[in-house]
Write a protein that holds these residues in place. Structure first.
Motif, PDB file in Angstrom:
ATOM      1  N   TYR A  74       0.834  -1.188   0.000  1.00 25.94           N
ATOM      2  CA  TYR A  74       0.000   0.000   0.000  1.00 25.94           C
ATOM      3  C   TYR A  74       0.876   1.248   0.000  1.00 25.94           C
ATOM      4  CZ  TYR A  74      -4.214  -2.657   1.010  1.00 25.94           C
ATOM      5  OH  TYR A  74      -5.268  -3.508   0.928  1.00 25.94           O
ATOM      6  N   PRO A  75       0.440   2.282  -0.675  1.00 23.46           N
ATOM      7  CA  PRO A  75       1.228   3.517  -0.679  1.00 23.46           C
ATOM      8  C   PRO A  75       1.009   4.311   0.610  1.00 23.46           C
ATOM      9  CG  PRO A  75      -0.691   3.778  -2.081  1.00 23.46           C
ATOM     10  CD  PRO A  75      -0.684   2.356  -1.598  1.00 23.46           C
ATOM     11  N   ILE A  76       1.557   3.798   1.695  1.00 22.45           N
ATOM     12  CA  ILE A  76       1.354   4.457   2.981  1.00 22.45           C
ATOM     13  C   ILE A  76       2.213   5.723   3.053  1.00 22.45           C
ATOM     14  CG2 ILE A  76       0.701   2.331   4.164  1.00 22.45           C
ATOM     15  CD1 ILE A  76       3.510   2.138   5.271  1.00 22.45           C
ATOM     16  N   THR A  77       1.821   6.606   3.927  1.00 22.34           N
ATOM     17  CA  THR A  77       2.453   7.918   4.026  1.00 22.34           C
ATOM     18  C   THR A  77       3.936   7.805   4.352  1.00 22.34           C
ATOM     19  OG1 THR A  77       0.333   8.843   4.722  1.00 22.34           O
ATOM     20  CG2 THR A  77       2.294  10.168   5.134  1.00 22.34           C
ATOM     21  N   ARG A  78       4.293   6.875   5.196  1.00 18.09           N
ATOM     22  CA  ARG A  78       5.703   6.684   5.550  1.00 18.09           C
ATOM     23  C   ARG A  78       6.546   6.373   4.324  1.00 18.09           C
ATOM     24  NH1 ARG A  78       7.532   1.641   7.083  1.00 18.09           N
ATOM     25  NH2 ARG A  78       5.379   1.139   7.538  1.00 18.09           N
ATOM     26  N   ASN A  79       6.019   5.527   3.441  1.00 18.26           N
ATOM     27  CA  ASN A  79       6.736   5.204   2.206  1.00 18.26           C
ATOM     28  C   ASN A  79       6.790   6.407   1.262  1.00 18.26           C
ATOM     29  OD1 ASN A  79       7.087   2.651   3.174  1.00 18.26           O
ATOM     30  ND2 ASN A  79       5.496   1.727   1.901  1.00 18.26           N
ATOM     31  N   MET A  80       5.719   7.189   1.237  1.00 19.35           N
ATOM     32  CA  MET A  80       5.695   8.384   0.383  1.00 19.35           C
ATOM     33  C   MET A  80       6.756   9.383   0.849  1.00 19.35           C
ATOM     34  SD  MET A  80       3.249   7.824  -1.817  1.00 19.35           S
ATOM     35  CE  MET A  80       3.779   6.134  -1.755  1.00 19.35           C
ATOM     36  N   LEU A  81       6.854   9.587   2.162  1.00 26.32           N
ATOM     37  CA  LEU A  81       7.859  10.509   2.696  1.00 26.32           C
ATOM     38  C   LEU A  81       9.273  10.013   2.425  1.00 26.32           C
ATOM     39  CD1 LEU A  81       6.246  11.542   6.090  1.00 26.32           C
ATOM     40  CD2 LEU A  81       6.668  13.005   4.120  1.00 26.32           C
ATOM     41  N   SER A  82       9.463   8.717   2.524  1.00 26.87           N
ATOM     42  CA  SER A  82      10.777   8.150   2.226  1.00 26.87           C
ATOM     43  C   SER A  82      11.147   8.353   0.763  1.00 26.87           C
ATOM     44  CB  SER A  82      10.780   6.665   2.578  1.00 26.87           C
ATOM     45  OG  SER A  82      11.984   6.071   2.206  1.00 26.87           O
ATOM     46  N   THR A  83      10.173   8.189  -0.124  1.00 27.31           N
ATOM     47  CA  THR A  83      10.428   8.389  -1.546  1.00 27.31           C
ATOM     48  C   THR A  83      10.699   9.863  -1.849  1.00 27.31           C
ATOM     49  OG1 THR A  83       9.004   6.511  -2.055  1.00 27.31           O
ATOM     50  CG2 THR A  83       9.521   8.008  -3.857  1.00 27.31           C
ATOM     51  N   ILE A  84       9.948  10.757  -1.228  1.00 25.33           N
ATOM     52  CA  ILE A  84      10.190  12.194  -1.416  1.00 25.33           C
ATOM     53  C   ILE A  84      11.599  12.533  -0.963  1.00 25.33           C
ATOM     54  CG2 ILE A  84       9.579  14.492  -0.572  1.00 25.33           C
ATOM     55  CD1 ILE A  84       6.649  13.547  -0.517  1.00 25.33           C
ATOM     56  N   ASP A  85      11.982  11.997   0.187  1.00 26.74           N
ATOM     57  CA  ASP A  85      13.319  12.282   0.717  1.00 26.74           C
ATOM     58  C   ASP A  85      14.412  11.701  -0.175  1.00 26.74           C
ATOM     59  OD1 ASP A  85      15.111  13.360   2.588  1.00 26.74           O
ATOM     60  OD2 ASP A  85      15.248  11.457   3.656  1.00 26.74           O
ATOM     61  N   GLY A  86      14.135  10.634  -0.851  1.00 25.47           N
ATOM     62  CA  GLY A  86      15.165   9.992  -1.662  1.00 25.47           C
ATOM     63  C   GLY A  86      15.254  10.489  -3.087  1.00 25.47           C
ATOM     64  N   THR A  87      14.117  10.830  -3.709  1.00 24.81           N
ATOM     65  CA  THR A  87      14.146  11.161  -5.133  1.00 24.81           C
ATOM     66  C   THR A  87      13.953  12.638  -5.443  1.00 24.81           C
ATOM     67  OG1 THR A  87      11.783  10.738  -5.399  1.00 24.81           O
ATOM     68  CG2 THR A  87      13.279   8.888  -5.770  1.00 24.81           C
TER      69      THR A  87
END
Length: 174
Positions: free
Chosen positions: A51-64
């Motif tokens: 699931y596209p949970i918020t924690r994963n979204m924040l991690s992706t924002i921080d990485g890409t």
């Protein structure tokens, strides 16, 4: 008076933000950042996606997304500080009835405002991605804490360092 100095600062900040937002490099860097963020959000084809949970979204924002934000800050710190000099307007600006701190602080504030807007755009892209994938538990508080309490002060310090470097060096490229 203090009121007139604040009014000068706010008006100059409005001009700086408008100059950044209407520039082609800003639009190009932001578009590449959003496309890179979307590419990082899309799970690998054929893998068992989560699931596209918020924690994963924040991690992706921080990485890409952050590399494009860093490039944006570096490019526009130089452009903001050296714009008057390259247009041969620095002597006229030096004769204006404003204190010396107003132009520098307005450039820094303009960079802060546009950096904040870029983070808001990243948050909006992540929320739209979550909604498009059927996940509607957005956790706005977690977005606000992750992007604006944890990441934003770091970006503000990088922006202040970039502006200070441009002000104290005699070279736009430095």
């Amino acid at each position: 008076s203090l009121r007139s100095r604040v009014a000068q600062w706010m008006e100059q900040t409005r001009v700086e933000v408008g100059g950044i937002v209407r520039s082609v490099p800003f639009i190009v860097i932001l578009c590449f950042g959003v496309f890179n963020l979307l590419g990082g959000l899309v799970p690998e084809i054929g893998s068992a996606g989560s699931y596209p949970i918020t924690r994963n979204m924040l991690s992706t924002i921080d990485g890409t997304y952050t590399i494009f934000l860093f490039i944006f800050i570096l490019v526009f710190a130089g452009q903001l500080v050296w714009r008057e000099k390259s247009a041969s307007m620095h002597e006229i600006q030096g004769a204006l009835p404003v204190p010396d701190w107003v132009p520098v602080v307005s450039k820094l504030t303009g960079l802060f405002v546009v950096t904040s807007a870029a983070l808001i755009l990243a948050m909006a892209v992540a929320i739209v991605y979550q909604a498009a994938n059927g996940y509607f538990h957005f956790e706005i508080g977690l977005y606000l804490r992750g992007l604006f309490l944890i990441q934003m002060p770091v970006w503000y310090m990088i922006a202040a360092l970039a502006i200070a470097t441009q002000v104290f060096t005699g070279n736009k490229i430095a």
